[in-house]
Design a protein around this motif. Structure first.
Motif, PDB file in Angstrom:
ATOM      1  N   LYS A 135       9.401  90.688  74.771  1.00  0.00           N
ATOM      2  CA  LYS A 135       9.111  89.953  74.131  1.00  0.00           C
ATOM      3  C   LYS A 135       9.738  88.571  74.340  1.00  0.00           C
ATOM      4  O   LYS A 135       9.786  87.519  74.767  1.00  0.00           O
ATOM      5  N   THR A 136      11.156  88.877  74.978  1.00  0.00           N
ATOM      6  CA  THR A 136      12.077  87.168  75.069  1.00  0.00           C
ATOM      7  C   THR A 136      13.169  87.611  76.660  1.00  0.00           C
ATOM      8  O   THR A 136      13.023  85.862  76.841  1.00  0.00           O
ATOM      9  N   LEU A 137      13.245  87.965  77.207  1.00  0.00           N
ATOM     10  CA  LEU A 137      14.017  87.390  78.346  1.00  0.00           C
ATOM     11  C   LEU A 137      12.589  88.357  79.283  1.00  0.00           C
ATOM     12  O   LEU A 137      12.814  87.366  80.718  1.00  0.00           O
ATOM     13  N   ARG A 138      11.214  87.973  79.891  1.00  0.00           N
ATOM     14  CA  ARG A 138      10.393  88.063  80.921  1.00  0.00           C
ATOM     15  C   ARG A 138      10.640  88.090  82.186  1.00  0.00           C
ATOM     16  O   ARG A 138      10.935  87.167  82.805  1.00  0.00           O
ATOM     17  N   PRO A 139      10.975  89.364  82.449  1.00  0.00           N
ATOM     18  CA  PRO A 139      11.583  89.929  83.459  1.00  0.00           C
ATOM     19  C   PRO A 139      10.547  89.526  84.969  1.00  0.00           C
ATOM     20  O   PRO A 139       9.160  89.186  84.715  1.00  0.00           O
ATOM     21  N   ASP A 140      11.347  89.566  86.144  1.00  0.00           N
ATOM     22  CA  ASP A 140      10.037  89.282  87.191  1.00  0.00           C
ATOM     23  C   ASP A 140       9.778  90.773  87.592  1.00  0.00           C
ATOM     24  O   ASP A 140       8.732  90.412  88.457  1.00  0.00           O
ATOM     25  N   VAL A 141      10.591  91.611  88.032  1.00  0.00           N
ATOM     26  CA  VAL A 141      10.131  92.848  87.824  1.00  0.00           C
ATOM     27  C   VAL A 141      10.662  93.657  86.645  1.00  0.00           C
ATOM     28  O   VAL A 141      11.483  93.958  86.386  1.00  0.00           O
ATOM     29  N   ILE A 142      10.062  95.221  86.499  1.00  0.00           N
ATOM     30  CA  ILE A 142      10.577  96.431  85.869  1.00  0.00           C
ATOM     31  C   ILE A 142      10.389  97.333  86.740  1.00  0.00           C
ATOM     32  O   ILE A 142       9.942  98.162  87.383  1.00  0.00           O
ATOM     33  N   LEU A 143      11.653  97.878  86.509  1.00  0.00           N
ATOM     34  CA  LEU A 143      11.914  99.346  87.106  1.00  0.00           C
ATOM     35  C   LEU A 143      12.485 100.584  85.793  1.00  0.00           C
ATOM     36  O   LEU A 143      12.779 100.219  85.276  1.00  0.00           O
ATOM     37  N   SER A 144      11.154 101.402  86.010  1.00  0.00           N
ATOM     38  CA  SER A 144      11.081 102.059  84.991  1.00  0.00           C
ATOM     39  C   SER A 144      11.156 103.721  84.924  1.00  0.00           C
ATOM     40  O   SER A 144      10.570 104.239  85.630  1.00  0.00           O
ATOM     41  N   ASP A 145      12.319 104.607  84.258  1.00  0.00           N
ATOM     42  CA  ASP A 145      11.578 106.297  84.355  1.00  0.00           C
ATOM     43  C   ASP A 145      11.271 106.722  84.498  1.00  0.00           C
ATOM     44  O   ASP A 145      10.313 105.689  83.179  1.00  0.00           O
ATOM     45  N   ILE A 146      10.191 107.569  84.060  1.00  0.00           N
ATOM     46  CA  ILE A 146       9.045 108.215  83.536  1.00  0.00           C
ATOM     47  C   ILE A 146       9.502 108.916  82.368  1.00  0.00           C
ATOM     48  O   ILE A 146       8.782 108.830  81.553  1.00  0.00           O
ATOM     49  N   ASP A 147      10.379 109.692  82.682  1.00  0.00           N
ATOM     50  CA  ASP A 147      10.934 111.357  81.833  1.00  0.00           C
ATOM     51  C   ASP A 147      11.685 110.213  81.050  1.00  0.00           C
ATOM     52  O   ASP A 147      13.291 110.747  81.366  1.00  0.00           O
ATOM     53  N   MET A 148      11.539 110.120  79.766  1.00  0.00           N
ATOM     54  CA  MET A 148      11.744 109.890  78.307  1.00  0.00           C
ATOM     55  C   MET A 148      11.338 110.243  77.359  1.00  0.00           C
ATOM     56  O   MET A 148      10.438 110.557  76.908  1.00  0.00           O
ATOM     57  N   PRO A 149      12.247 110.607  76.228  1.00  0.00           N
ATOM     58  CA  PRO A 149      12.234 110.829  74.955  1.00  0.00           C
ATOM     59  C   PRO A 149      11.867 109.768  74.283  1.00  0.00           C
ATOM     60  O   PRO A 149      11.891 108.536  74.115  1.00  0.00           O
ATOM     61  N   ARG A 150      10.837 110.765  73.290  1.00  0.00           N
ATOM     62  CA  ARG A 150      10.502 109.397  71.727  1.00  0.00           C
ATOM     63  C   ARG A 150       8.088 108.788  72.848  1.00  0.00           C
ATOM     64  O   ARG A 150       7.233 109.130  72.614  1.00  0.00           O
ATOM     65  N   MET A 151       9.187 108.083  74.108  1.00  0.00           N
ATOM     66  CA  MET A 151       8.122 106.860  74.052  1.00  0.00           C
ATOM     67  C   MET A 151       8.031 107.441  75.663  1.00  0.00           C
ATOM     68  O   MET A 151       9.445 106.474  76.381  1.00  0.00           O
ATOM     69  N   ASP A 152       7.774 107.753  77.024  1.00  0.00           N
ATOM     70  CA  ASP A 152       7.479 108.003  78.570  1.00  0.00           C
ATOM     71  C   ASP A 152       7.107 107.161  78.991  1.00  0.00           C
ATOM     72  O   ASP A 152       7.049 105.847  78.854  1.00  0.00           O
TER      73      ASP A 152
END
Length: 132
Positions: A51-68
């Motif tokens: 909402k505030t940081l506006r990244p240029d790219v996201i690097l995300s793990d897939i296997d995370m608790p609650r919301m993957d």
């Protein structure tokens, strides 16, 4: 200063991984390439940062608790473009089957990398999705 280390200079990257050691290693590597790195321990925190940081790219793990990572990227893709809904994203996961790659791309990621990640491949992949 080696020009190859400048490839991510000024690129804002949001790293999401529930493993603190993984976040720390990735952050250290990316900052060596002069990227500006923000990190989140889970998908909900990452959505707040979007909402505030506006990244240029996201690097995300897939296997995370609650919301993957799949749910996370679907939430991002539901955002309007001006709020980051079209931010390029790279899935980073220990899942390495062909269908895992397909699932990641279908969920909204542009690229997919398997852990343990080769750091040169990580840098090249991020550079490619942001057009560097």
């Amino acid at each position: 200063m080696d020009n190859s280390t400048l490839v991510l200079s000024g690129v804002k990257i949001l790293v999401i991984d529930d493993e603190p050691e993984v976040r720390d290693i990735i952050k250290r590597i990316l900052t060596l390439y002069y990227a500006s790195v923000m990190a989140a321990a889970n998908a909900a925190a990452a959505l707040e940062q979007m909402k505030t940081l506006r990244p240029d790219v996201i690097l995300s793990d897939i296997d995370m608790p609650r919301m993957d990572g799949y749910q996370f990227i679907r939430e991002v893709r539901n955002l309007p473009a001006y709020k980051g809904g079209q931010t390029p994203a790279v899935a980073l996961t220990a899942f390495s089957r062909r269908e895992d790659r397909t699932n990641a791309i279908n969920a909204g990621f542009q690229k997919y990398l398997s852990k343990p990640v080769d750091f040169e491949e990580l840098i090249d992949t991020i550079a490619s999705v942001v057009g560097q």
